[in-house]
Design a protein around this motif. Structure first.
Motif, PDB file in Angstrom:
ATOM      1  N   SER A   2       4.713   0.682  11.531  1.00 18.69           N
ATOM      2  CA  SER A   2       3.708   0.977  10.526  1.00 18.69           C
ATOM      3  C   SER A   2       4.082   2.204   9.701  1.00 18.69           C
ATOM      4  O   SER A   2       4.771   3.106  10.162  1.00 18.69           O
ATOM      5  CB  SER A   2       2.345   1.171  11.187  1.00 18.69           C
ATOM      6  N   LYS A   3       3.638   2.198   8.473  1.00 17.03           N
ATOM      7  CA  LYS A   3       3.901   3.264   7.519  1.00 17.03           C
ATOM      8  C   LYS A   3       3.022   4.488   7.797  1.00 17.03           C
ATOM      9  O   LYS A   3       3.387   5.606   7.480  1.00 17.03           O
ATOM     10  CB  LYS A   3       3.613   2.698   6.123  1.00 17.03           C
ATOM     11  N   ALA A  13      -3.883   2.833  -3.591  1.00 17.26           N
ATOM     12  CA  ALA A  13      -3.070   2.628  -4.791  1.00 17.26           C
ATOM     13  C   ALA A  13      -3.942   2.381  -6.019  1.00 17.26           C
ATOM     14  O   ALA A  13      -5.006   1.743  -5.931  1.00 17.26           O
ATOM     15  CB  ALA A  13      -2.121   1.456  -4.587  1.00 17.26           C
ATOM     16  N   ALA A  16      -5.004  -1.235  -6.717  1.00 20.52           N
ATOM     17  CA  ALA A  16      -5.818  -1.973  -5.737  1.00 20.52           C
ATOM     18  C   ALA A  16      -7.075  -2.527  -6.407  1.00 20.52           C
ATOM     19  O   ALA A  16      -7.515  -2.025  -7.451  1.00 20.52           O
ATOM     20  CB  ALA A  16      -6.200  -1.052  -4.586  1.00 20.52           C
ATOM     21  N   GLY A  47       2.193  -8.275   7.334  1.00 21.79           N
ATOM     22  CA  GLY A  47       2.416  -6.832   7.380  1.00 21.79           C
ATOM     23  C   GLY A  47       1.265  -6.135   8.070  1.00 21.79           C
ATOM     24  O   GLY A  47       0.324  -6.765   8.551  1.00 21.79           O
ATOM     25  N   HIS A  63      -4.474  -3.566   3.359  1.00 19.06           N
ATOM     26  CA  HIS A  63      -3.068  -3.863   3.651  1.00 19.06           C
ATOM     27  C   HIS A  63      -2.203  -2.661   3.302  1.00 19.06           C
ATOM     28  O   HIS A  63      -2.490  -1.911   2.359  1.00 19.06           O
ATOM     29  CB  HIS A  63      -2.617  -5.091   2.854  1.00 19.06           C
ATOM     30  N   GLU A  64      -1.113  -2.481   4.035  1.00 15.56           N
ATOM     31  CA  GLU A  64      -0.244  -1.319   3.844  1.00 15.56           C
ATOM     32  C   GLU A  64       0.337  -1.205   2.437  1.00 15.56           C
ATOM     33  O   GLU A  64       0.618  -0.104   1.971  1.00 15.56           O
ATOM     34  CB  GLU A  64       0.885  -1.307   4.870  1.00 15.56           C
ATOM     35  N   ASP A  65       0.500  -2.316   1.724  1.00 18.41           N
ATOM     36  CA  ASP A  65       1.041  -2.267   0.361  1.00 18.41           C
ATOM     37  C   ASP A  65       0.094  -1.572  -0.616  1.00 18.41           C
ATOM     38  O   ASP A  65       0.499  -1.222  -1.725  1.00 18.41           O
ATOM     39  CB  ASP A  65       1.343  -3.668  -0.154  1.00 18.41           C
ATOM     40  N   LEU A  66      -1.163  -1.399  -0.220  1.00 22.20           N
ATOM     41  CA  LEU A  66      -2.146  -0.788  -1.100  1.00 22.20           C
ATOM     42  C   LEU A  66      -2.453   0.657  -0.728  1.00 22.20           C
ATOM     43  O   LEU A  66      -3.390   1.249  -1.275  1.00 22.20           O
ATOM     44  CB  LEU A  66      -3.435  -1.621  -1.078  1.00 22.20           C
ATOM     45  N   MET A  68      -0.768   4.644  -0.237  1.00 29.06           N
ATOM     46  CA  MET A  68       0.348   5.511  -0.602  1.00 29.06           C
ATOM     47  C   MET A  68       0.237   6.807   0.172  1.00 29.06           C
ATOM     48  O   MET A  68      -0.874   7.286   0.444  1.00 29.06           O
ATOM     49  CB  MET A  68       0.305   5.828  -2.096  1.00 29.06           C
TER      50      MET A  68
END
Length: 73
Positions: A2-3, A13, A16, A47, A63-66, A68
């Protein structure tokens, strides 16, 4: 992997969806790296998904893509 970890601060983000409050600062309060199949988590892409808490105490999953890292903003 995980980030983010439990207790990390992050920024939603700017791109989003509006209901996720783009630009908001959040705290990570849950990490779902090994998601159960089916059910609630099916609506997210593959993810890691995080439970996050906003400054007003409300929470959601994202979700992790959203998310920062604050130092990346």
């Amino acid at each position: 992997m995980s980030k983010f970890d439990y207790g990390d601060r992050a920024k939603v983000a700017d791109f989003a969806e509006i209901d996720l409050r783009p630009g908001a600062i959040v705290w990570v309060v849950g990490v779902f790296a090994d998601r159960p199949s089916g059910g609630y988590f099916e609506k997210f892409p593959t993810g890691v998904v995080y439970s996050v808490e906003y400054e007003d105490g409300t929470s959601t999953e994202i979700h992790e893509d959203l998310l920062m890292r604050l130092e990346d903003t």
